[in-house]
Design a protein around this motif. Structure first.
Motif, PDB file in Angstrom:
ATOM      1  N   LEU A 167       2.466   5.640   6.150  1.00 49.11           N
ATOM      2  CA  LEU A 167       1.588   4.606   6.709  1.00 49.11           C
ATOM      3  C   LEU A 167       2.367   3.342   7.033  1.00 49.11           C
ATOM      4  CD1 LEU A 167       0.728   2.182   4.433  1.00 49.11           C
ATOM      5  CD2 LEU A 167      -0.321   4.175   3.373  1.00 49.11           C
ATOM      6  N   ILE A 168       1.892   2.660   8.060  1.00 51.35           N
ATOM      7  CA  ILE A 168       2.338   1.309   8.389  1.00 51.35           C
ATOM      8  C   ILE A 168       1.232   0.367   7.955  1.00 51.35           C
ATOM      9  CG2 ILE A 168       2.852  -0.300  10.257  1.00 51.35           C
ATOM     10  CD1 ILE A 168       3.979   2.006  11.848  1.00 51.35           C
ATOM     11  N   GLY A 213       7.645  -6.444  15.572  1.00 44.66           N
ATOM     12  CA  GLY A 213       8.728  -6.105  16.487  1.00 44.66           C
ATOM     13  C   GLY A 213       9.867  -5.343  15.847  1.00 44.66           C
ATOM     14  N   ALA A 214       9.644  -4.841  14.625  1.00 47.84           N
ATOM     15  CA  ALA A 214      10.715  -4.126  13.917  1.00 47.84           C
ATOM     16  C   ALA A 214      10.892  -2.697  14.399  1.00 47.84           C
ATOM     17  CB  ALA A 214      10.437  -4.137  12.417  1.00 47.84           C
ATOM     18  N   GLY A 215       9.952  -2.182  15.203  1.00 49.71           N
ATOM     19  CA  GLY A 215      10.044  -0.810  15.699  1.00 49.71           C
ATOM     20  C   GLY A 215       9.226   0.185  14.905  1.00 49.71           C
ATOM     21  N   LYS A 216       8.298  -0.309  14.081  1.00 45.90           N
ATOM     22  CA  LYS A 216       7.527   0.586  13.212  1.00 45.90           C
ATOM     23  C   LYS A 216       6.640   1.539  14.015  1.00 45.90           C
ATOM     24  CE  LYS A 216       5.557  -2.822  11.039  1.00 45.90           C
ATOM     25  NZ  LYS A 216       6.157  -3.948  11.783  1.00 45.90           N
ATOM     26  N   THR A 217       5.868   0.985  14.957  1.00 46.68           N
ATOM     27  CA  THR A 217       4.962   1.832  15.734  1.00 46.68           C
ATOM     28  C   THR A 217       5.736   2.783  16.628  1.00 46.68           C
ATOM     29  OG1 THR A 217       3.183   0.169  15.693  1.00 46.68           O
ATOM     30  CG2 THR A 217       3.105   1.823  17.436  1.00 46.68           C
ATOM     31  N   THR A 218       6.830   2.310  17.215  1.00 45.14           N
ATOM     32  CA  THR A 218       7.655   3.202  18.028  1.00 45.14           C
ATOM     33  C   THR A 218       8.187   4.353  17.187  1.00 45.14           C
ATOM     34  OG1 THR A 218       8.317   1.386  19.470  1.00 45.14           O
ATOM     35  CG2 THR A 218       9.683   3.363  19.524  1.00 45.14           C
ATOM     36  N   LEU A 240       8.927   2.840  -0.247  1.00 43.33           N
ATOM     37  CA  LEU A 240       8.829   1.892   0.862  1.00 43.33           C
ATOM     38  C   LEU A 240      10.065   2.031   1.738  1.00 43.33           C
ATOM     39  CD1 LEU A 240       6.677   0.602  -1.077  1.00 43.33           C
ATOM     40  CD2 LEU A 240       7.346  -1.606  -0.118  1.00 43.33           C
ATOM     41  N   THR A 241       9.824   1.983   3.036  1.00 47.26           N
ATOM     42  CA  THR A 241      10.901   1.996   4.022  1.00 47.26           C
ATOM     43  C   THR A 241      10.806   0.706   4.822  1.00 47.26           C
ATOM     44  OG1 THR A 241      10.856   4.400   4.185  1.00 47.26           O
ATOM     45  CG2 THR A 241      11.877   3.197   6.012  1.00 47.26           C
ATOM     46  N   VAL A 242      11.889  -0.026   4.909  1.00 46.57           N
ATOM     47  CA  VAL A 242      11.904  -1.314   5.592  1.00 46.57           C
ATOM     48  C   VAL A 242      12.697  -1.189   6.885  1.00 46.57           C
ATOM     49  CG1 VAL A 242      12.417  -3.773   5.407  1.00 46.57           C
ATOM     50  CG2 VAL A 242      11.842  -2.460   3.349  1.00 46.57           C
ATOM     51  N   LEU A 243      12.046  -1.498   8.005  1.00 43.07           N
ATOM     52  CA  LEU A 243      12.705  -1.513   9.308  1.00 43.07           C
ATOM     53  C   LEU A 243      12.837  -2.957   9.785  1.00 43.07           C
ATOM     54  CD1 LEU A 243      10.933   1.422  11.232  1.00 43.07           C
ATOM     55  CD2 LEU A 243      12.969   1.506   9.784  1.00 43.07           C
TER      56      LEU A 243
END
Length: 374
Positions: A321-322, A161-166, A336-339
């Motif tokens: 990549l996710i 639910g962090a918004g990664k796919t969006t 690395l990117t953290v959302l």
């Protein structure tokens, strides 16, 4: 289309007779397509004009004589056979047309060349500026500005639910941003449809395997390679064939599927199907590969194989990549990117993220200590 053609024919002639339903009328459209050139949009149009002129010519006894005029259908059949033998591409094959653009700035490796030793090619960078997406008041992505540098593996991580796919949907054009910008190199692609962004060099895979299971591995890659055809409004396909064949062979070798080209895609393991997805992106000519959970459902051996593939692909691609497999993420990623809750919490090298207290708290709670495993 056939019904529309029949309606137009009836309105022109003013009546319809049973003779119109014989084999000749049924095969007329096929003969026009073959005569003009199948696989192109202009070919059938040229074939229709050519067939109409040929039929009128062969029916004119004053020009061809009464014997040929009485047997004009034999003449059309002979002409069709000669046309196919002389030009398999039909009449459109005799016409010159612009040569399509190259699929890659640099050619793929030659047959037998070691993929691991192929030269490094500078890929494209991708960046966002204050990118946001709202869904009826729910802010799924909030004011994210970030740069994904070329020829690196960038992993996006975060709780569910962090918004990664969006976020990657915004990058690929699957959804439209509420605010902000998406840039490929210095080119603003904000608001572009997904197919246009794909042509600009961004290839996207999804959480669930997205292949054609009843097609062979090579046929799947062939469909992806066809994205480089400049337009449907083309006279012939032959100039594209060598480029497509080269792109397909290159993609299969890079993805480790060179000996699996004739295998039906649906019969392969989950890991091999993920490799095929990546091969399709490579065949499409994408410089930026955006992968959504490429390691999902894999065992340790398959995971290691795909991780090695991703590390090899950064020679000439930028990868975003996710992934939820943290061991694989820290093994493969350069950054690395953290959302968290749609916001950018941290970005940096794997060792920096591993020691980031805010990241540990987001994953493990407020009692997390530096040094704990993310």
């Amino acid at each position: 289309l056939g019904g529309l053609a029949g309606a137009l024919f009836a309105s022109i002639d003013g009546f319809v007779t049973p003779e119109l339903f014989n084999w000749h009328q049924s095969g007329l459209a096929i003969m026009m397509v073959v005569l003009g050139g199948a696989g192109t949009l202009f070919g059938p149009i040229i074939g229709a004009f050519a067939y109409a002129l040929l039929e009128e010519l062969l029916k004119s006894a004053s020009i061809v004589g009464p014997l040929i005029a009485d047997h004009w259908r034999l003449g059309t059949g002979l002409t069709l056979v000669l046309a196919v033998l002389m030009s398999p591409d039909g009449l459109a094959g005799f016409l010159t047309w612009k040569r399509p653009r190259a699929i890659r700035d640099t050619p793929g490796p030659a047959q037998g060349e070691n993929i691991a030793n192929r030269p490094i090619r500078v890929s494209k960078a991708l960046s966002t500026k204050r990118l946001s997406k709202n869904f009826d008041g729910l802010r799924a992505v909030s004011d994210i500005s970030i740069l994904f540098g070329e020829n690196k593996v960038h992993a996006i991580i975060g709780p569910n639910g962090a918004g990664k796919t969006t976020f990657i949907n915004l990058l690929s054009g699957a959804v439209t941003a509420t605010a902000g910008h998406v840039m490929i190199d210095n080119r603003d692609v904000t608001g572009w449809p997904a197919h246009r962004i794909a042509r600009a060099g961004l290839g996207r895979s999804f959480q669930h395997t997205n292949i054609f299971p009843h097609f062979s591995v090579r046929e799947n890659c062939a469909l992806a390679a066809q994205t480089h055809k400049s337009s449907l409004w083309r006279l012939r396909d032959r100039p594209y064939q060598a480029l497509e064949a080269g792109a397909i062979d290159h993609a299969l070798r890079v993805a480790g599927l060179a000996d699996r080209g004739d295998v039906v895609a649906g019969r392969m393991s989950n890991g091999e199907q993920r490799q095929l997805e990546i091969a399709m992106l490579v065949a499409s000519g994408a410089d930026l590969l955006v992968l959504d959970e490429p390691l999902a459902g894999m065992g340790p051996e398959e995971t290691q194989r795909v991780v090695a593939l991703l590390r090899d692909l950064v020679r000439d691609h930028t990868i975003i990549l996710i992934e939820h497999d943290m061991d694989a993420v820290f093994a493969v990623a350069d950054t690395l990117t953290v959302l968290v809750q749609g916001e950018l919490l941290a970005q940096g090298r794997p060792d920096e993220i591993r020691a980031n207290q805010a990241v540990l708290e987001a994953y493990l709670g407020h009692r997390a200590k530096v040094g704990a495993s993310v």
